[in-house]
Every structure is written in structure tokens, then in C-alpha cells.
Design a protein around this motif. Structure first.
Motif, mmCIF file in Angstrom:
data_model
loop_
_atom_site.group_PDB
_atom_site.id
_atom_site.type_symbol
_atom_site.label_atom_id
_atom_site.label_comp_id
_atom_site.label_asym_id
_atom_site.label_seq_id
_atom_site.Cartn_x
_atom_site.Cartn_y
_atom_site.Cartn_z
ATOM 1 N N UNK A 121 0.721 -1.196 -0.094
ATOM 2 C CA UNK A 121 -0.016 -0.079 -0.214
ATOM 3 C C UNK A 121 0.754 1.398 0.010
ATOM 4 N N UNK A 122 0.110 2.497 -0.119
ATOM 5 C CA UNK A 122 0.673 3.667 0.149
ATOM 6 C C UNK A 122 0.505 3.841 1.559
ATOM 7 N N UNK A 123 1.597 4.262 2.373
ATOM 8 C CA UNK A 123 1.420 4.262 3.673
ATOM 9 C C UNK A 123 0.739 5.618 4.199
ATOM 10 N N UNK A 124 0.778 6.738 3.430
ATOM 11 C CA UNK A 124 -0.169 7.793 3.526
ATOM 12 C C UNK A 124 -1.468 7.639 3.223
ATOM 13 N N UNK A 125 -1.890 6.765 2.232
ATOM 14 C CA UNK A 125 -3.338 6.613 1.878
ATOM 15 C C UNK A 125 -3.595 5.124 2.005
ATOM 16 N N UNK A 126 -3.350 4.580 2.918
ATOM 17 C CA UNK A 126 -3.300 2.807 3.178
ATOM 18 C C UNK A 126 -4.675 2.599 3.238
ATOM 19 N N UNK A 127 -5.674 3.156 3.294
ATOM 20 C CA UNK A 127 -7.160 2.605 3.391
ATOM 21 C C UNK A 127 -7.672 2.529 2.122
ATOM 22 N N UNK A 128 -7.291 3.349 1.247
ATOM 23 C CA UNK A 128 -7.756 3.297 -0.199
ATOM 24 C C UNK A 128 -6.799 2.904 -1.400
ATOM 25 N N UNK A 129 -5.553 2.952 -0.965
ATOM 26 C CA UNK A 129 -4.618 2.930 -2.115
ATOM 27 C C UNK A 129 -3.523 1.270 -1.788
ATOM 28 N N UNK A 130 -3.959 0.259 -2.395
ATOM 29 C CA UNK A 130 -3.556 -0.911 -2.023
ATOM 30 C C UNK A 130 -3.304 -1.865 -3.442
ATOM 31 N N UNK A 131 -2.364 -2.650 -3.174
ATOM 32 C CA UNK A 131 -2.180 -3.710 -4.734
ATOM 33 C C UNK A 131 -1.425 -4.761 -4.125
ATOM 34 N N UNK A 132 -1.494 -5.928 -5.085
ATOM 35 C CA UNK A 132 -0.820 -7.012 -4.696
ATOM 36 C C UNK A 132 -0.037 -7.600 -5.862
ATOM 37 N N UNK A 133 1.290 -7.888 -5.443
ATOM 38 C CA UNK A 133 2.141 -8.638 -6.246
ATOM 39 C C UNK A 133 2.322 -9.792 -5.882
ATOM 40 N N UNK A 134 2.116 -10.971 -7.082
ATOM 41 C CA UNK A 134 2.209 -12.434 -6.612
ATOM 42 C C UNK A 134 3.404 -12.893 -7.536
ATOM 43 N N UNK A 135 4.322 -13.682 -6.814
ATOM 44 C CA UNK A 135 5.690 -13.901 -7.335
ATOM 45 C C UNK A 135 5.593 -15.557 -7.252
ATOM 46 N N UNK A 136 5.568 -15.901 -8.455
ATOM 47 C CA UNK A 136 5.631 -17.489 -8.675
ATOM 48 C C UNK A 136 6.906 -18.107 -8.840
#
Length: 114
Positions: free
Chosen positions: A99-114
Motif C-alpha cells: 500500500x501507500x502508507x499515506x493513503x493505506x485505506x484506499x491505495x492498495x495493490x498485490x504482487x504475486x511472485x511464482x
């Protein structure tokens, strides 16, 4: 005449060998995936990559943001920026919740590493 034919044949075999090596899947060519850090969202919000892939976050919005792992196999944290980019090579398999630590409630993502 015979020398020219052998030289041309040797050159053709060398060219084919070089092309074959370059075309082998899984070679050491480094892969990079780009994520935009826009105003209040990551785009794309989810990426799946192979191990040893580099992810590059590029700031395209006007607000301050950072990139921070909140859960995953390995922690990292970019500095807060409004322009520029941040890169990270993913060497450990797993799911990284970012996430963005400043906007953690709305700004998130996921990186999946295989």
C-alpha cells in the motif's frame, strides 16, 4: 571456390546457434513489470510475475505517495515521492500486499511472485 562455400556454411551455422541461444525460454534476460502510482491508486492493482522479475513503480499523479509492503515474504519501503520511480527485484516467491502508507485505506495493490 571450395573455401568460400565452407566459410559461408560455417557462418550460417554460427548464426543459427546464436539465434537458438537467444530464443531459449527462461534465459537470464531480466523482466520488468511497470506499475503507475497515480493519485490514490496503483495501476494495475494486481500483478503476477516470475521470481527475479523487477517491478518498477512510476509516479504519474500529483500527490505524495510511497510503496510499502504491509504483508509478504520480504519487506521493503520506498521514500515518499511526487515524481520519479522506485524499483524492486522480487527474489522470493509469495504474495506481497502493498500500500501507500499515506493513503493505506484506499491505495492498495498485490504482487504475486511464482
Amino acid at each position: 571456390m571450395r573455401t568460400r562455400i565452407l566459410t559461408a556454411s560455417a557462418a550460417a551455422v554460427s548464426t543459427v546457434a546464436v539465434i537458438a541461444v537467444l530464443a531459449v525460454p527462461g534465459s537470464d534476460a531480466a523482466a520488468t513489470k511497470t506499475v503507475e502510482v497515480d493519485d490514490f491508486h496503483f495501476s494495475p492493482a494486481s500483478v503476477t510475475v516470475k521470481r527475479n522479475t523487477t517491478v518498477k513503480w512510476i509516479w504519474v499523479g500529483k500527490a505524495e505517495h510511497d510503496v510499502e509492503v504491509v504483508k509478504g515474504p520480504k519487506d521493503f519501503h520506498s521514500k515518499v515521492m511526487t515524481t520519479g520511480s522506485y524499483t524492486k527485484k522480487f527474489t522470493k516467491k509469495g504474495t506481497y500486499r502493498i500500500d501507500c502508507s499515506i493513503h493505506s485505506s484506499i491505495m492498495k495493490m498485490v504482487v504475486k511472485v511464482k
